[in-house]
Design a protein around this motif. Structure first.
Motif, PDB file in Angstrom:
ATOM      1  N   SER B   7       0.839  -1.195   0.000  1.00 51.32           N
ATOM      2  CA  SER B   7       0.000   0.000   0.000  1.00 51.32           C
ATOM      3  C   SER B   7       0.873   1.244   0.000  1.00 51.32           C
ATOM      4  CB  SER B   7      -0.885   0.046   1.244  1.00 51.32           C
ATOM      5  OG  SER B   7      -1.765  -1.023   1.247  1.00 51.32           O
ATOM      6  N   PHE B   8       1.902   1.211   0.850  1.00 49.35           N
ATOM      7  CA  PHE B   8       2.780   2.362   0.977  1.00 49.35           C
ATOM      8  C   PHE B   8       3.443   2.668  -0.354  1.00 49.35           C
ATOM      9  CE2 PHE B   8       6.868   4.329   1.794  1.00 49.35           C
ATOM     10  CZ  PHE B   8       6.508   5.386   2.604  1.00 49.35           C
ATOM     11  N   ASN B   9       4.024   1.634  -0.956  1.00 53.58           N
ATOM     12  CA  ASN B   9       4.743   1.844  -2.211  1.00 53.58           C
ATOM     13  C   ASN B   9       3.817   2.294  -3.329  1.00 53.58           C
ATOM     14  OD1 ASN B   9       7.252   1.215  -1.243  1.00 53.58           O
ATOM     15  ND2 ASN B   9       6.932  -0.994  -1.529  1.00 53.58           N
ATOM     16  N   GLY B  10       2.622   1.727  -3.347  1.00 54.90           N
ATOM     17  CA  GLY B  10       1.721   2.012  -4.454  1.00 54.90           C
ATOM     18  C   GLY B  10       0.988   3.326  -4.316  1.00 54.90           C
ATOM     19  N   LEU B  11       0.817   3.801  -3.087  1.00 51.39           N
ATOM     20  CA  LEU B  11      -0.110   4.910  -2.895  1.00 51.39           C
ATOM     21  C   LEU B  11       0.501   6.188  -2.351  1.00 51.39           C
ATOM     22  CD1 LEU B  11      -3.128   2.924  -1.431  1.00 51.39           C
ATOM     23  CD2 LEU B  11      -2.821   3.740  -3.762  1.00 51.39           C
ATOM     24  N   ILE B  12       1.683   6.114  -1.737  1.00 48.98           N
ATOM     25  CA  ILE B  12       2.154   7.282  -0.995  1.00 48.98           C
ATOM     26  C   ILE B  12       2.387   8.480  -1.906  1.00 48.98           C
ATOM     27  CG2 ILE B  12       4.649   6.744  -1.024  1.00 48.98           C
ATOM     28  CD1 ILE B  12       2.653   8.106   1.979  1.00 48.98           C
ATOM     29  N   LEU B  13       2.677   8.237  -3.191  1.00 54.18           N
ATOM     30  CA  LEU B  13       2.862   9.350  -4.131  1.00 54.18           C
ATOM     31  C   LEU B  13       1.764   9.363  -5.196  1.00 54.18           C
ATOM     32  CD1 LEU B  13       6.735   9.303  -4.647  1.00 54.18           C
ATOM     33  CD2 LEU B  13       5.385  10.909  -3.300  1.00 54.18           C
ATOM     34  N   ARG B  14       0.702   8.591  -5.000  1.00 53.17           N
ATOM     35  CA  ARG B  14      -0.326   8.445  -6.021  1.00 53.17           C
ATOM     36  C   ARG B  14      -0.979   9.786  -6.381  1.00 53.17           C
ATOM     37  NH1 ARG B  14      -3.481   8.650  -9.289  1.00 53.17           N
ATOM     38  NH2 ARG B  14      -4.766   7.079 -10.303  1.00 53.17           N
ATOM     39  N   ALA B  15      -1.021  10.703  -5.417  1.00 49.99           N
ATOM     40  CA  ALA B  15      -1.670  11.988  -5.676  1.00 49.99           C
ATOM     41  C   ALA B  15      -0.956  12.769  -6.772  1.00 49.99           C
ATOM     42  CB  ALA B  15      -1.734  12.820  -4.401  1.00 49.99           C
ATOM     43  N   LEU B  16       0.287  12.398  -7.076  1.00 47.22           N
ATOM     44  CA  LEU B  16       1.018  13.089  -8.140  1.00 47.22           C
ATOM     45  C   LEU B  16       0.655  12.541  -9.514  1.00 47.22           C
ATOM     46  CD1 LEU B  16       4.543  13.328  -6.502  1.00 47.22           C
ATOM     47  CD2 LEU B  16       2.838  15.126  -6.744  1.00 47.22           C
ATOM     48  N   GLY B  17      -0.020  11.415  -9.548  1.00 46.65           N
ATOM     49  CA  GLY B  17      -0.413  10.853 -10.839  1.00 46.65           C
ATOM     50  C   GLY B  17      -0.200   9.358 -10.851  1.00 46.65           C
ATOM     51  N   ARG B  18      -0.767   8.741 -11.885  1.00 44.48           N
ATOM     52  CA  ARG B  18      -0.725   7.279 -11.895  1.00 44.48           C
ATOM     53  C   ARG B  18       0.653   6.750 -12.265  1.00 44.48           C
ATOM     54  NH1 ARG B  18      -4.625   6.391 -17.145  1.00 44.48           N
ATOM     55  NH2 ARG B  18      -3.246   7.376 -18.646  1.00 44.48           N
ATOM     56  N   ASP B  19       1.553   7.644 -12.757  1.00 43.07           N
ATOM     57  CA  ASP B  19       2.909   7.186 -13.049  1.00 43.07           C
ATOM     58  C   ASP B  19       3.734   7.062 -11.780  1.00 43.07           C
ATOM     59  OD1 ASP B  19       2.150   7.313 -15.640  1.00 43.07           O
ATOM     60  OD2 ASP B  19       2.914   9.342 -15.948  1.00 43.07           O
ATOM     61  N   PHE B  20       3.203   7.576 -10.673  1.00 44.20           N
ATOM     62  CA  PHE B  20       3.961   7.578  -9.429  1.00 44.20           C
ATOM     63  C   PHE B  20       3.439   6.538  -8.447  1.00 44.20           C
ATOM     64  CE2 PHE B  20       4.544  11.641 -11.365  1.00 44.20           C
ATOM     65  CZ  PHE B  20       5.873  11.954 -11.111  1.00 44.20           C
ATOM     66  N   GLY B  21       2.694   5.586  -8.929  1.00 40.41           N
ATOM     67  CA  GLY B  21       2.180   4.571  -8.024  1.00 40.41           C
ATOM     68  C   GLY B  21       1.194   3.695  -8.768  1.00 40.41           C
ATOM     69  N   ASP B  22       0.275   3.110  -8.024  1.00 41.52           N
ATOM     70  CA  ASP B  22      -0.706   2.228  -8.645  1.00 41.52           C
ATOM     71  C   ASP B  22      -1.499   2.988  -9.702  1.00 41.52           C
ATOM     72  OD1 ASP B  22       0.168   0.356  -6.936  1.00 41.52           O
ATOM     73  OD2 ASP B  22      -1.570   0.435  -5.587  1.00 41.52           O
ATOM     74  N   ARG B  23      -1.732   2.319 -10.839  1.00 41.07           N
ATOM     75  CA  ARG B  23      -2.544   2.925 -11.893  1.00 41.07           C
ATOM     76  C   ARG B  23      -3.961   3.197 -11.405  1.00 41.07           C
ATOM     77  NH1 ARG B  23      -2.300   3.496 -17.258  1.00 41.07           N
ATOM     78  NH2 ARG B  23      -4.480   3.101 -17.691  1.00 41.07           N
ATOM     79  N   LEU B  24      -4.538   2.167 -10.800  1.00 37.17           N
ATOM     80  CA  LEU B  24      -5.920   2.274 -10.354  1.00 37.17           C
ATOM     81  C   LEU B  24      -5.963   2.386  -8.840  1.00 37.17           C
ATOM     82  CD1 LEU B  24      -7.435  -0.504 -12.624  1.00 37.17           C
ATOM     83  CD2 LEU B  24      -7.439   1.964 -13.014  1.00 37.17           C
ATOM     84  N   LEU B  25      -6.909   3.167  -8.358  1.00 38.08           N
ATOM     85  CA  LEU B  25      -7.084   3.263  -6.915  1.00 38.08           C
ATOM     86  C   LEU B  25      -7.725   1.971  -6.416  1.00 38.08           C
ATOM     87  CD1 LEU B  25      -8.496   6.863  -6.422  1.00 38.08           C
ATOM     88  CD2 LEU B  25      -6.143   6.097  -6.469  1.00 38.08           C
ATOM     89  N   PRO B  26      -7.430   1.597  -5.161  1.00 36.45           N
ATOM     90  CA  PRO B  26      -8.109   0.421  -4.614  1.00 36.45           C
ATOM     91  C   PRO B  26      -9.616   0.660  -4.594  1.00 36.45           C
ATOM     92  CG  PRO B  26      -6.962   1.654  -2.901  1.00 36.45           C
ATOM     93  CD  PRO B  26      -6.524   2.228  -4.207  1.00 36.45           C
ATOM     94  N   ARG B  27     -10.369  -0.395  -4.933  1.00 35.82           N
ATOM     95  CA  ARG B  27     -11.813  -0.205  -5.013  1.00 35.82           C
ATOM     96  C   ARG B  27     -12.540  -1.156  -4.079  1.00 35.82           C
ATOM     97  NH1 ARG B  27     -12.941  -0.033 -11.534  1.00 35.82           N
ATOM     98  NH2 ARG B  27     -11.063   1.117 -12.041  1.00 35.82           N
ATOM     99  N   GLY B  28     -13.694  -0.726  -3.661  1.00 29.91           N
ATOM    100  CA  GLY B  28     -14.655  -1.566  -2.955  1.00 29.91           C
ATOM    101  C   GLY B  28     -14.076  -2.397  -1.830  1.00 29.91           C
ATOM    102  N   LEU B  29     -14.256  -3.708  -1.942  1.00 32.01           N
ATOM    103  CA  LEU B  29     -13.932  -4.591  -0.831  1.00 32.01           C
ATOM    104  C   LEU B  29     -12.430  -4.795  -0.647  1.00 32.01           C
ATOM    105  CD1 LEU B  29     -16.714  -7.232  -1.491  1.00 32.01           C
ATOM    106  CD2 LEU B  29     -16.717  -5.396   0.189  1.00 32.01           C
TER     107      LEU B  29
END
Lengths: 293, 279, 244
Positions: B7-29
């Motif tokens: 989660s940390f690696n994929g999301l901590i910089l996600r606000a800068l764009g999808r090139d900086f972390g997970d492409r898709l945000l975690p969804r639902g369950l």
């Protein structure tokens, strides 16, 4: 509205405009101005009341009460008001339904949370599903009102506390010298005198409150921002009055509305300050005393 | 379900764009607690970005506007007053909506200024458009604070400056400006906190989120909608803001001590940690 | 009060929710013509309003409409603010994880990219695509290499294409149709893509199986006697796919 409005598609410009601005949905926009004013009229005294309680708690001799007051005031200070507006109504709504459920339906054997669903018995619904639509609107408005009172109560608590501290010690000591009890001193000397110190802060608070009212939109209440966005959007042939995207004009109107509101408020507060300064042991009061009558 | 490290690696910089972390945000369950902690923290990047830049640029405009308001020339004082009234008299939320709708009306092909064609598209993006609104907004509030401070500079200080033969720019730089800043600082601290909090409105008004890049409250709202449970995301974002606010108070306190360091110890105005709600 | 005296058996009946009261609250967005929108007299109108009222009449339910913005339309359903959603919502597998759907009342709406006339189709892969947030289409764009911009209302996505913020919009084709035909050639479809899911359906709480059965029965009736098809044609024109 007007007799010539029957077929908008063939009207000349000015008549079209007159008809357009008097449609039912435009009257909803005009009514929503009243909703904003109603919220202000109710939230201001409620916030003042909350602020009074908060200020008394902060000044209380009881350490626990003082702690609660301080946490309340500083929490609202540290967290953006929007977060409270998004969270508080939701939490209160579910909290109330949960409590009513526990009281009204003690025989209920199913869990309240079933997967994602939040299920309480029908009797615990707030308001009841069978209640007319206006009851639901009133409830939604009440929740918004509580959120506003909570946030601005904390602001007011701080202002009032500061004002109470600002009343000159000599005034209170004199009151004690006259043999007044603590309660009497509070009611007869502190309370009447603090207002002049509180007014600048309170007038400021009123301005902040006024400027926070568009956030009603985020609470799902159909306020002026909601209607500006709804009516300003492009209207295709599904509507009787078609027009392109006019949102910028509607928001200009909303902007003008709020500028007028704050301008009038400022004038009223200026007058009030002059009146409150009469007979006060402050520079303002002194200036009024010396001024030729 | 992903681990906290993922989660940390994929999301901590996600606000800068999808090139900086997970492409898709975690969804639902599939959303877990760590996702909420890190993605909301990632959104703070934008809150800090808006607050720091708006305050920085706003400071200079505010000084200019405050001086304009004190100017004896009506040609300077009237526009300055109008500017302050316009931005202090209307809600920031509505300003966002209005400015966005006005910005999108700019010609799509760009504006031609002489031989150069200025592109206008970027101005409707939140990082530019919302920053512009916040900058003007905080300038107006700060100008009013500075204006009040300018008026309460002790007469004696200015007379002493005259007696020393200071005038014009030197007098402003060495006497008027530092004294104004010192007097205004507690209120200015307060304005900084208000502005920081106001940055949460950006993505709730007209400015659209690009590639799901948003601020902390945008993500908190996203999680509340996805999990149907606001009791984790909103308290989390609230806690982050308490920490940020404490940071602002600490930082401005340091500056305040520096501004007051020449005063005798007893006369130093301690930065009032008791919150003021002047805005 | 009455509820306290009920036996365990009837309690189980009441537990399934909305039916016990015979008043069903229907949530809709009110900003998605011709599915559902507010007309100039400030009344909720549209295909789904007509259909919802007809369904309730057949099922003997008293229905009340509740307007709710799109972004919070599912949270407010599971939170119990209303009992069913009729808001042009496609029954996608993703949504089916959190809520439950009735049988479809409109066959799967294909989605379409709409752009200014003359736009190069490559924008669908490389350009900026607008979509309404929390829609099926916003998920579809997020899965492509195009840049997604989200807006809270559908109307704003169209405005974004007109003013150049976005190169194209991806939305339900039947929603976009009016904008294309009325633009006088300014706007056009770039491509049509099939939608996943069973079609536009009524969204319900997963625990509300009884209400689902009631609505399905009424829908079957309306499909059988042709009234649903007539309604579809009335609101969407002759080309709309009809039920067999």
């Amino acid at each position: 509205m007007f007799s010539f409005c029957a077929d908008p598609s063939v009207l000349p410009d000015w008549q079209w405009m007159a008809c357009y601005l008097t449609t039912g949905s435009h009257f909803a926009l005009y009514r929503s101005v009243l909703v904003v004013l109603l919220l202000l009229a109710l939230a201001a005294p409620l916030a003042l009341g909350m602020g009074f309680l908060g200020a008394l708690a902060v000044r209380s001799g009881n350490a626990a009460l003082r702690g609660v007051g301080t946490v309340y005031v500083s929490m609202v200070r540290g967290i953006p008001d929007v977060i409270f507006f998004l969270f508080v109504p939701f939490a209160i709504d579910q909290g109330v339904e949960f409590l009513r459920h526990k009281i009204l339906c003690p025989d209920w054997d199913q869990p309240i949370r079933q997967g994602n669903d939040f299920i309480v018995c029908q009797a615990a619904k707030m308001p009841l599903a069978s209640d007319p639509a206006w009851m639901h609107d009133v409830w939604g408005f009440t929740l918004a009102l509580i959120a506003f009172a909570l946030v601005f109560g904390a602001f007011a608590a701080n202002t009032l506390n500061g004002a109470m501290n600002a009343v000159p010690r000599a005034q209170l000591e004199t009151a004690e010298a006259y043999g007044m009890t603590q309660g009497q001193t509070f009611r007869r000397v502190l309370l009447p005198q603090m207002w002049v110190y509180a007014l600048p802060g309170l007038s400021n608070l009123w301005m902040i409150l006024t400027k926070a009212t568009p956030l009603l939109f985020l609470l799902g209440i159909q306020d002026v921002v909601f209607w500006a966005r709804e009516l300003g959007g492009q209207k295709t042939g599904h509507y009787a009055y078609t027009h392109p995207d006019w949102r910028v004009w509607y928001f200009l109107g909303v902007l003008a509305f709020y500028l007028t509101l704050t301008w009038v408020s400022q004038k009223v507060f200026d007058r009030l300050m002059v009146r409150l300064n009469h007979g006060q042991a402050t520079a303002g009061g002194e200036a009024l005393r010396k001024a030729p009558a | 379900m992903s681990s906290c490290a993922e989660s940390f690696n994929g999301l901590i910089l996600r606000a800068l764009g999808r090139d900086f972390g997970d492409r898709l945000l975690p969804r639902g369950l599939e959303i877990n607690f760590c996702d909420q902690v890190f993605l909301i923290a990632s959104g703070l990047i934008w809150n800090v970005y808006f607050a720091v830049l708006a305050l920085f640029f706003g400071f200079f405009l505010a000084v200019a506007v405050a001086l304009g308001k004190t100017s004896p020339s009506r040609w300077l004082s009237r526009p300055a007053e109008a500017f302050v009234f316009l931005f202090r008299g209307s809600p920031l939320f509505v300003q966002f909506f209005f400015v966005y709708e006005a910005l999108v009306l700019l010609p799509r092909a760009g504006i031609e200024i002489g031989p150069i064609t200025m592109d206008t598209q970027w101005m409707t993006r939140a990082w530019a458009g919302a920053l512009f609104v916040l900058f003007l907004n905080t300038s107006a509030y700060t100008a009013e604070i500075f204006f009040g401070a300018l008026k309460s500079i002790p007469k004696g200080d200015l007379e002493a400056a005259d007696a020393y033969g200071l005038a014009g720019w030197t007098k402003f730089r060495r006497i008027t400006f530092p004294t104004m800043l010192r007097l205004a600082w507690p209120s200015y601290t307060n304005e900084a906190i208000f502005l920081l909090h106001a940055t949460t409105l950006v993505f709730f008004s007209a400015f659209p989120a690009w590639q799901q890049m948003g601020d902390a409250l945008y993500y908190a709202n996203y999680f509340a909608a996805q999990t149907f449970n606001p009791f984790i995301a909103y308290p989390l974002v609230g806690m982050y803001f308490i920490l940020l606010t404490l940071g602002v108070i600490g930082l401005f306190g340091v500056v305040n001590r520096r501004l007051n360091r020449h005063l005798p110890r007893a006369a130093r105005a301690r930065l009032r940690f008791r919150p003021q709600y002047i805005r | 009060m009455k509820k306290l005296l009920l036996s365990a058996a009837t309690l189980a009946f009441a537990a399934t929710g909305a039916l016990a009261q015979d008043i069903v609250r229907l949530g809709t967005e009110g900003a998605y013509p011709p599915y559902n929108y507010i007309d100039e007299s400030n009344a909720l109108v549209g295909f789904e309003i007509d259909l919802g009222n007809a369904l309730c009449e057949r099922a003997g339910l008293t229905c009340e409409w509740v307007q709710n913005d799109w972004d919070s339309i599912i949270p407010n359903l599971v939170g119990g603010n209303y009992d069913a959603i009729m808001a042009g919502m496609n029954a996608t597998p993703e949504r089916a994880e959190v809520i439950m759907f009735s049988d479809p009342y409109k066959l799967p709406d294909p989605s379409a990219y709409m752009a200014l006339a003359g736009t190069d189709p490559s924008v669908m892969e490389e350009g900026v695509i607008a979509a309404q947030s929390n829609t099926m289409q916003s998920g579809m764009v997020a899965d492509t290499s195009a840049t997604l911009i989200e807006f809270p209302t559908a109307d704003e996505t169209i405005a974004a294409v007109r003013n150049g913020t976005a190169d194209a919009v991806l939305a339900d084709r039947d929603f976009l149709m009016t904008y294309v035909t009325e633009s006088g050639g300014e706007l056009e479809f770039l491509a049509t893509v099939p939608s996943p899911g069973a079609g536009v359906s009524i969204g319900l709480r997963q625990s509300d199986t009884e209400l689902q059965a009631t609505f399905n029965a009424a829908l079957d009736e309306m499909k059988a006697d042709g009234t649903l098809n007539a309604m579809l044609v009335e609101w969407f024109g002759d080309e709309v796919p009809q039920f067999e």
